[in-house]
Design an enzyme around this catalytic site. Structure first.
Site, short mmCIF file in Angstrom:
data_model
loop_
_atom_site.label_atom_id
_atom_site.label_comp_id
_atom_site.label_asym_id
_atom_site.label_seq_id
_atom_site.Cartn_x
_atom_site.Cartn_y
_atom_site.Cartn_z
N GLU A 89 12.21 -16.16 1.97
CA GLU A 89 13.02 -15.05 1.53
C GLU A 89 12.92 -13.90 2.52
O GLU A 89 11.88 -13.68 3.15
CB GLU A 89 12.59 -14.59 0.13
CG GLU A 89 13.09 -15.57 -0.91
CD GLU A 89 12.52 -15.33 -2.30
OE1 GLU A 89 13.31 -15.36 -3.25
OE2 GLU A 89 11.31 -15.11 -2.42
N CYS A 104 12.68 -6.70 5.54
CA CYS A 104 11.33 -7.18 5.22
C CYS A 104 11.33 -8.67 5.51
O CYS A 104 11.99 -9.43 4.80
CB CYS A 104 11.04 -6.88 3.75
SG CYS A 104 9.48 -7.53 3.17
N CYS A 111 1.76 -19.10 1.81
CA CYS A 111 0.64 -18.34 2.38
C CYS A 111 -0.66 -18.95 1.88
O CYS A 111 -0.79 -19.29 0.71
CB CYS A 111 0.73 -16.88 1.94
SG CYS A 111 -0.58 -15.85 2.66
N CYS A 115 -3.95 -14.37 -2.60
CA CYS A 115 -4.38 -13.21 -3.38
C CYS A 115 -3.92 -13.38 -4.83
O CYS A 115 -2.82 -13.90 -5.07
CB CYS A 115 -3.76 -11.94 -2.80
SG CYS A 115 -4.11 -11.72 -1.05
N CYS A 118 -0.29 -12.05 -6.10
CA CYS A 118 0.92 -12.27 -5.29
C CYS A 118 1.58 -13.62 -5.58
O CYS A 118 0.91 -14.65 -5.63
CB CYS A 118 0.53 -12.19 -3.82
SG CYS A 118 1.85 -12.62 -2.68
N GLY A 158 3.91 -14.77 3.65
CA GLY A 158 3.02 -15.21 4.72
C GLY A 158 2.12 -14.12 5.26
O GLY A 158 2.31 -12.93 5.02
N SER A 188 1.98 -5.98 8.28
CA SER A 188 1.03 -5.83 7.18
C SER A 188 0.12 -7.05 7.12
O SER A 188 0.58 -8.19 7.17
CB SER A 188 1.80 -5.69 5.86
OG SER A 188 0.91 -5.64 4.77
N SER A 211 -3.75 -4.36 3.85
CA SER A 211 -3.76 -4.52 2.40
C SER A 211 -5.20 -4.45 1.92
O SER A 211 -5.91 -5.45 1.89
CB SER A 211 -3.15 -5.88 2.03
OG SER A 211 -1.79 -5.89 2.36
N LEU A 212 -5.64 -3.26 1.55
CA LEU A 212 -7.05 -3.09 1.17
C LEU A 212 -7.25 -3.41 -0.32
O LEU A 212 -8.05 -4.24 -0.68
CB LEU A 212 -7.50 -1.67 1.50
CG LEU A 212 -8.99 -1.48 1.62
CD1 LEU A 212 -9.56 -2.24 2.82
CD2 LEU A 212 -9.35 -0.01 1.75
N HIS A 213 -6.53 -2.70 -1.14
CA HIS A 213 -6.41 -2.98 -2.59
C HIS A 213 -7.67 -2.79 -3.43
O HIS A 213 -7.63 -2.94 -4.65
CB HIS A 213 -5.85 -4.39 -2.84
CG HIS A 213 -4.53 -4.66 -2.16
ND1 HIS A 213 -3.61 -3.68 -1.91
CD2 HIS A 213 -3.99 -5.79 -1.66
CE1 HIS A 213 -2.56 -4.19 -1.30
NE2 HIS A 213 -2.76 -5.47 -1.13
N ASN A 287 3.64 -4.86 -9.06
CA ASN A 287 4.91 -5.43 -9.54
C ASN A 287 4.61 -6.72 -10.27
O ASN A 287 3.82 -7.53 -9.81
CB ASN A 287 5.83 -5.75 -8.35
CG ASN A 287 6.26 -4.49 -7.62
OD1 ASN A 287 6.70 -3.53 -8.23
ND2 ASN A 287 6.09 -4.48 -6.31
N CYS A 330 7.60 -6.07 -3.65
CA CYS A 330 6.37 -6.56 -3.01
C CYS A 330 5.67 -7.56 -3.91
O CYS A 330 5.43 -7.29 -5.08
CB CYS A 330 5.38 -5.42 -2.78
SG CYS A 330 6.01 -4.12 -1.78
#
Ligand code: SAH
Ligand code: SF4
Length: 338
Positions: A89, A104, A111, A115, A118, A158, A188, A211-213, A287, A330
């Protein structure tokens, strides 16, 4: 032979093989990257005979738009299909108050990082995209909308730093052939340290987003398995080195998940962790993805978290949600129809 993805020199070689001038190569280059046509037939400043001759050995592209969805906020999501049947996509984002058109793009089919929050990771890893397959996503957008993309974010499906050679080649084409400057491109990453080290060595001028999160090892490990391989303290060292070598400010991305990493204590821990890193912070309210039952925090909690970080002197933005009604926000890209 596919013309998309060919550099000017490659087109010039092709033309000389056909006994045509270098100027023809320039014209074709313009049709591909600026006017973004879908067929040789549409290259109307080439003679009909020449177009027919070229069509016998080449075509503009071999990828198809399988599905196109338009969100009520103007975001467009494309499911594109490559000749081997694999799909990814790609998303076009527009913002009312900005002249930018941001693509994007995806860098892999699936991937492997997996995570917990995701959708992309859920389907596992299929394969890397080559650089032509990456740039084709931007051409798909340009051909379909008739508009020129101005900014690129590697925030689709990915992990770009696990396919770095192709990502770097694609960036070179974005710079030289699409005329999209390095500073209008963001990569990213979930924190692949060898990739960050390579980018530091190359003195990359695109923006690096991390991407720390989570503010620390234990919490991060719960949602990002990559934390076991590249722990946050080592990651920080790599980031410091990157900032020193490139002189660039990085972006720290932080998903806010209700009741998990959105507490005032987490905000303070994060502020402390980032104290000596030259960075902006981008908060991403979670999201929803059907495979898990995380929730996004209330607006009040988001603002409180933002305030606590700002208090530490950092620039903090909250990412605008785009295209959630078509699963284009996202973390919602899964690369297949649902
Ligand atoms: N693999 C890269 C780039 C793609 S993801 C990376 O992880 O950085 C782009 C951004 O969306 C990342 O910051 C990612 O963590 C975030 N994201 C993933 N799932 C999400 C979700 N459900 N809600 C909000 N953001 C999400
Ligand atoms: Fe992969 Fe990024 Fe999704 Fe993590 S957030 S699974 S690294 S695409």
């Amino acid at each position: 032979m596919i013309l998309s993805g060919m550099k000017l020199e490659e087109l010039e070689n092709l033309m000389s093989g056909l006994g045509a001038t270098r100027f023809r190569a320039k014209q074709i280059h313009n049709w591909i990257y600026t006017k973004s046509v879908s067929s040789i037939e549409e290259m109307t400043n080439l003679s009909k005979d020449f177009r027919e001759k070229l069509s016998e050995i080449a075509s503009v592209t071999d990828i198809k738009i399988k599905v196109k969805q338009v969100s009520k906020d103007g975001t467009i999501k494309y499911l594109v299909e490559y000749p081997d049947g694999e799909c990814v996509e790609t998303v076009l984002m527009r913002f009312d108050n900005r002249a930018n058109l941001t693509a994007c793009v995806s860098s892999q089919v699936g991937c492997a990082v997996n995570c917990s929050f995701c959708a992309t990771g859920k389907g596992g890893f299929k394969r890397n995209l080559n650089y032509k397959e990456i740039i084709e996503q931007v051409l798909v957008i340009q051909r379909d909308t008739g508009l020129k993309v101005t900014n690129i974010v590697f925030m689709g499906q990915g992990e770009p730093l696990l396919n770095l050679d192709n990502v770097l080649k694609a960036i070179e084409i974005f710079n030289n052939d699409f005329q999209i400057g390095a500073r209008r491109i963001t990569i990213s990453t979930s924190g692949i340290i060898p990739g960050i080290e390579k980018l530091a060595e190359l003195d990359m001028q695109s923006t690096l987003a991390i991407s720390l999160h989570a503010p620390g090892h234990e919490l991060r490990k719960e949602i990002m398995p990559i934390e076991s391989k590249y722990p946050i303290t080592d990651l920080k060292k790599a980031l410091k080195n990157y900032i020193e070598k490139t002189g660039r400010r990085i972006t720290v991305e932080y998903i806010l998940i209700h009741g998990f990493n959105d507490t005032p204590a987490a905000a303070k821990e994060l502020a402390y962790f980032l104290k000596d890193l030259k960075c902006n912070i981008n908060l991403i309210p979670y999201n929803s993805v059907i495979e898990n039952d995380y929730k996004k925090p209330s607006n009040n909690d988001i603002m409180k978290f933002k305030y606590l970080l700002e208090h530490s002197g950092k620039k903090v933005t909250v990412r605008l949600e785009r295209g959630a009604d078509i699963d284009a926000a996202c973390g919602q890209l899964r690369g297949k129809q649902r």
